[in-house]
Design a protein around this motif. Structure first.
Motif, PDB file in Angstrom:
ATOM      1  N   ASP A 132       0.667  -1.427  -0.330  1.00  0.00           N
ATOM      2  CA  ASP A 132      -0.256   0.155   0.162  1.00  0.00           C
ATOM      3  C   ASP A 132       1.023   1.293   0.090  1.00  0.00           C
ATOM      4  O   ASP A 132       2.126   1.246   1.077  1.00  0.00           O
ATOM      5  CB  ASP A 132      -0.963   0.161   1.499  1.00  0.00           C
ATOM      6  N   GLU A 133       0.769   2.133  -1.330  1.00  0.00           N
ATOM      7  CA  GLU A 133       1.787   3.408  -0.887  1.00  0.00           C
ATOM      8  C   GLU A 133       0.334   4.183  -1.070  1.00  0.00           C
ATOM      9  O   GLU A 133      -0.609   4.872  -1.392  1.00  0.00           O
ATOM     10  CB  GLU A 133       2.130   3.660  -2.525  1.00  0.00           C
ATOM     11  N   HIS A 134       0.128   5.007   0.130  1.00  0.00           N
ATOM     12  CA  HIS A 134      -1.009   5.920   1.232  1.00  0.00           C
ATOM     13  C   HIS A 134       0.165   7.331   1.391  1.00  0.00           C
ATOM     14  O   HIS A 134      -0.094   7.620   2.519  1.00  0.00           O
ATOM     15  CB  HIS A 134      -1.404   5.040   1.979  1.00  0.00           C
ATOM     16  N   GLY A 135       0.767   7.930   0.445  1.00  0.00           N
ATOM     17  CA  GLY A 135       1.408   9.215   0.534  1.00  0.00           C
ATOM     18  C   GLY A 135       2.345   8.788   2.276  1.00  0.00           C
ATOM     19  O   GLY A 135       3.047   8.087   2.451  1.00  0.00           O
ATOM     20  N   PRO A 136       2.356   9.877   3.261  1.00  0.00           N
ATOM     21  CA  PRO A 136       3.072   9.902   4.057  1.00  0.00           C
ATOM     22  C   PRO A 136       2.790   9.249   4.834  1.00  0.00           C
ATOM     23  O   PRO A 136       3.226   8.047   6.332  1.00  0.00           O
ATOM     24  CB  PRO A 136       3.090  11.415   5.345  1.00  0.00           C
ATOM     25  N   PHE A 137       1.402   7.543   4.660  1.00  0.00           N
ATOM     26  CA  PHE A 137       1.273   7.218   6.015  1.00  0.00           C
ATOM     27  C   PHE A 137       1.598   5.363   5.659  1.00  0.00           C
ATOM     28  O   PHE A 137       1.733   4.815   6.764  1.00  0.00           O
ATOM     29  CB  PHE A 137      -0.650   7.052   6.129  1.00  0.00           C
ATOM     30  N   SER A 138       1.549   5.185   4.482  1.00  0.00           N
ATOM     31  CA  SER A 138       2.525   3.663   4.197  1.00  0.00           C
ATOM     32  C   SER A 138       3.010   4.035   2.974  1.00  0.00           C
ATOM     33  O   SER A 138       2.540   4.984   1.889  1.00  0.00           O
ATOM     34  CB  SER A 138       1.549   2.858   3.503  1.00  0.00           C
ATOM     35  N   GLN A 139       4.242   3.308   2.645  1.00  0.00           N
ATOM     36  CA  GLN A 139       4.777   3.178   1.825  1.00  0.00           C
ATOM     37  C   GLN A 139       5.510   1.512   1.292  1.00  0.00           C
ATOM     38  O   GLN A 139       6.608   1.658   0.983  1.00  0.00           O
ATOM     39  CB  GLN A 139       6.114   4.019   1.577  1.00  0.00           C
ATOM     40  N   GLY A 140       4.969   0.635   1.699  1.00  0.00           N
ATOM     41  CA  GLY A 140       5.277  -0.930   2.062  1.00  0.00           C
ATOM     42  C   GLY A 140       4.339  -1.668   1.933  1.00  0.00           C
ATOM     43  O   GLY A 140       2.805  -1.864   1.297  1.00  0.00           O
ATOM     44  N   SER A 141       4.174  -2.574   3.345  1.00  0.00           N
ATOM     45  CA  SER A 141       3.547  -3.307   3.558  1.00  0.00           C
ATOM     46  C   SER A 141       1.868  -3.442   4.120  1.00  0.00           C
ATOM     47  O   SER A 141       1.763  -1.942   4.990  1.00  0.00           O
ATOM     48  CB  SER A 141       3.484  -4.207   5.214  1.00  0.00           C
ATOM     49  N   ALA A 142       1.291  -3.639   3.226  1.00  0.00           N
ATOM     50  CA  ALA A 142      -0.610  -3.506   3.222  1.00  0.00           C
ATOM     51  C   ALA A 142      -0.706  -3.419   5.195  1.00  0.00           C
ATOM     52  O   ALA A 142      -1.751  -2.913   5.713  1.00  0.00           O
ATOM     53  CB  ALA A 142      -1.503  -4.403   2.934  1.00  0.00           C
ATOM     54  N   MET A 143      -0.323  -4.760   5.148  1.00  0.00           N
ATOM     55  CA  MET A 143      -0.046  -5.206   6.720  1.00  0.00           C
ATOM     56  C   MET A 143       0.029  -4.171   7.721  1.00  0.00           C
ATOM     57  O   MET A 143      -0.383  -3.563   9.023  1.00  0.00           O
ATOM     58  CB  MET A 143       0.017  -7.030   6.937  1.00  0.00           C
ATOM     59  N   GLU A 144       1.110  -3.546   7.346  1.00  0.00           N
ATOM     60  CA  GLU A 144       1.301  -2.632   8.396  1.00  0.00           C
ATOM     61  C   GLU A 144       1.066  -1.432   7.960  1.00  0.00           C
ATOM     62  O   GLU A 144       0.827  -0.563   9.233  1.00  0.00           O
ATOM     63  CB  GLU A 144       3.096  -2.007   8.209  1.00  0.00           C
ATOM     64  N   PHE A 145       0.695  -0.860   6.904  1.00  0.00           N
ATOM     65  CA  PHE A 145      -0.470  -0.028   6.818  1.00  0.00           C
ATOM     66  C   PHE A 145      -1.296  -0.079   7.597  1.00  0.00           C
ATOM     67  O   PHE A 145      -2.102   0.383   8.909  1.00  0.00           O
ATOM     68  CB  PHE A 145      -0.710   0.429   5.487  1.00  0.00           C
ATOM     69  N   VAL A 146      -2.250  -1.729   7.654  1.00  0.00           N
ATOM     70  CA  VAL A 146      -3.953  -1.625   8.067  1.00  0.00           C
ATOM     71  C   VAL A 146      -3.640  -1.465  10.143  1.00  0.00           C
ATOM     72  O   VAL A 146      -4.055  -0.904  11.025  1.00  0.00           O
ATOM     73  CB  VAL A 146      -4.325  -2.725   7.929  1.00  0.00           C
ATOM     74  N   ASP A 147      -2.317  -2.567  10.621  1.00  0.00           N
ATOM     75  CA  ASP A 147      -1.788  -1.856  12.042  1.00  0.00           C
ATOM     76  C   ASP A 147      -1.721  -0.153  11.950  1.00  0.00           C
ATOM     77  O   ASP A 147      -2.051  -0.322  13.703  1.00  0.00           O
ATOM     78  CB  ASP A 147      -0.345  -2.378  11.881  1.00  0.00           C
ATOM     79  N   ARG A 148      -1.221   0.151  11.135  1.00  0.00           N
ATOM     80  CA  ARG A 148      -1.153   1.748  11.369  1.00  0.00           C
ATOM     81  C   ARG A 148      -2.288   2.411  11.638  1.00  0.00           C
ATOM     82  O   ARG A 148      -1.867   3.772  11.778  1.00  0.00           O
ATOM     83  CB  ARG A 148       0.070   2.777  10.980  1.00  0.00           C
ATOM     84  N   LEU A 149      -3.077   2.077  11.229  1.00  0.00           N
ATOM     85  CA  LEU A 149      -4.626   3.017  10.987  1.00  0.00           C
ATOM     86  C   LEU A 149      -5.114   3.654  12.590  1.00  0.00           C
ATOM     87  O   LEU A 149      -5.249   4.801  12.312  1.00  0.00           O
ATOM     88  CB  LEU A 149      -5.711   2.097  10.145  1.00  0.00           C
ATOM     89  N   PRO A 150      -5.683   2.239  13.321  1.00  0.00           N
ATOM     90  CA  PRO A 150      -5.419   2.893  14.665  1.00  0.00           C
ATOM     91  C   PRO A 150      -5.092   4.568  14.582  1.00  0.00           C
ATOM     92  O   PRO A 150      -5.862   5.703  14.948  1.00  0.00           O
ATOM     93  CB  PRO A 150      -5.567   2.074  15.791  1.00  0.00           C
ATOM     94  N   GLU A 151      -3.584   4.616  14.271  1.00  0.00           N
ATOM     95  CA  GLU A 151      -3.188   6.467  15.264  1.00  0.00           C
ATOM     96  C   GLU A 151      -3.006   7.005  14.072  1.00  0.00           C
ATOM     97  O   GLU A 151      -3.344   7.851  14.545  1.00  0.00           O
ATOM     98  CB  GLU A 151      -1.326   5.386  15.010  1.00  0.00           C
ATOM     99  N   ILE A 152      -3.499   6.634  12.884  1.00  0.00           N
ATOM    100  CA  ILE A 152      -3.971   7.460  11.844  1.00  0.00           C
ATOM    101  C   ILE A 152      -5.451   8.439  11.782  1.00  0.00           C
ATOM    102  O   ILE A 152      -4.893   9.353  11.203  1.00  0.00           O
ATOM    103  CB  ILE A 152      -3.012   6.522  10.017  1.00  0.00           C
ATOM    104  N   GLN A 153      -6.150   6.847  12.036  1.00  0.00           N
ATOM    105  CA  GLN A 153      -7.417   7.576  11.706  1.00  0.00           C
ATOM    106  C   GLN A 153      -8.063   8.319  13.061  1.00  0.00           C
ATOM    107  O   GLN A 153      -8.329   8.944  13.411  1.00  0.00           O
ATOM    108  CB  GLN A 153      -8.820   6.240  11.915  1.00  0.00           C
ATOM    109  N   ALA A 154      -6.975   8.166  14.264  1.00  0.00           N
ATOM    110  CA  ALA A 154      -7.075   8.275  15.601  1.00  0.00           C
ATOM    111  C   ALA A 154      -7.928  10.099  15.608  1.00  0.00           C
ATOM    112  O   ALA A 154      -8.973  10.607  16.216  1.00  0.00           O
ATOM    113  CB  ALA A 154      -5.873   8.533  16.643  1.00  0.00           C
ATOM    114  N   PRO A 155      -7.516  10.832  14.754  1.00  0.00           N
ATOM    115  CA  PRO A 155      -7.540  12.053  15.133  1.00  0.00           C
ATOM    116  C   PRO A 155      -8.945  12.445  13.876  1.00  0.00           C
ATOM    117  O   PRO A 155      -9.532  13.764  13.769  1.00  0.00           O
ATOM    118  CB  PRO A 155      -6.342  12.756  14.353  1.00  0.00           C
ATOM    119  N   MET A 156      -9.304  12.316  12.690  1.00  0.00           N
ATOM    120  CA  MET A 156     -10.318  11.878  12.248  1.00  0.00           C
ATOM    121  C   MET A 156     -11.582  11.809  12.158  1.00  0.00           C
ATOM    122  O   MET A 156     -12.012  10.517  12.869  1.00  0.00           O
ATOM    123  CB  MET A 156      -9.985  11.088  10.797  1.00  0.00           C
ATOM    124  N   GLU A 157     -12.242  12.596  12.479  1.00  0.00           N
ATOM    125  CA  GLU A 157     -13.581  12.317  13.049  1.00  0.00           C
ATOM    126  C   GLU A 157     -14.723  11.938  12.671  1.00  0.00           C
ATOM    127  O   GLU A 157     -15.792  11.301  12.562  1.00  0.00           O
ATOM    128  CB  GLU A 157     -14.016  14.289  13.406  1.00  0.00           C
TER     129      GLU A 157
END
Length: 174
Positions: A43-68
């Protein structure tokens, strides 16, 4: 004729995959999101992910926390198939209401590669292309406006009204 029918079925499954991604992202449903990618996906998602999609999904709670509020609107979907692999150019408009950062609207595309393994289409590689970006700071989203009084209000996670309303859509599934 059989080839055309199979291609139509495959394209329908891929469109459902693309729509399931939007729904999982908007509901902050990491379990469901994980089920949409193959284990070796990128998954290549700008500053949030440039590699493993599973690592991206693991980081989603942190990434999405401020997103109301997250709303991904899928528009044009162009798909090409070749057996058990496919590619797609998927247009998206994504609204983000971010605590402390205001409202952000991104117009872009997902450049996708899909693979069908064990009869199931999943993402093999997803790359976000940002075509334009519009920000409003501070936020102008107003869910207290009289126009929405009495309406169900969407929210991240299992507290969203859709989880209690539907019986056919299940958490963690497409």
């Amino acid at each position: 004729m059989d080839r055309q029918i199979q291609e139509l079925l495959d394209k329908t499954e891929i469109r459902e995959l693309v729509n399931a991604y939007a729904s999982a992202a908007d509901r902050h449903d990491q379990e469901r999101m994980r089920a949409l990618y193959h284990e070796d996906a990128i998954d290549e998602h700008g500053p949030f992910s440039q590699g493993s999609a599973m690592e991206f999904v693991d980081r989603l709670p942190e990434i999405q926390a401020p997103m109301e509020i997250l709303q991904h609107h899928i528009t044009t979907v162009n798909l090409k198939l070749s057996g058990d692999r496919a590619e797609g150019e998927v247009y998206v408009l994504a609204l983000h209401k971010v605590t402390g950062s205001g409202d952000m609207l991104v117009g872009g595309r997902y450049l996708d590669k899909y693979a069908k393994r064990d009869g199931v289409w999943k993402f093999l590689h997803r790359a976000l292309v940002a075509d334009w970006f519009y920000a409003v700071e501070p936020s102008e989203v107003n869910l207290g406006h009289p126009f929405v009084t009495g309406a169900h209000l969407g929210r991240p996670g299992a507290d969203d009204p859709s989880y209690g309303f539907f019986t056919l859509f299940r958490r963690g599934e497409r």
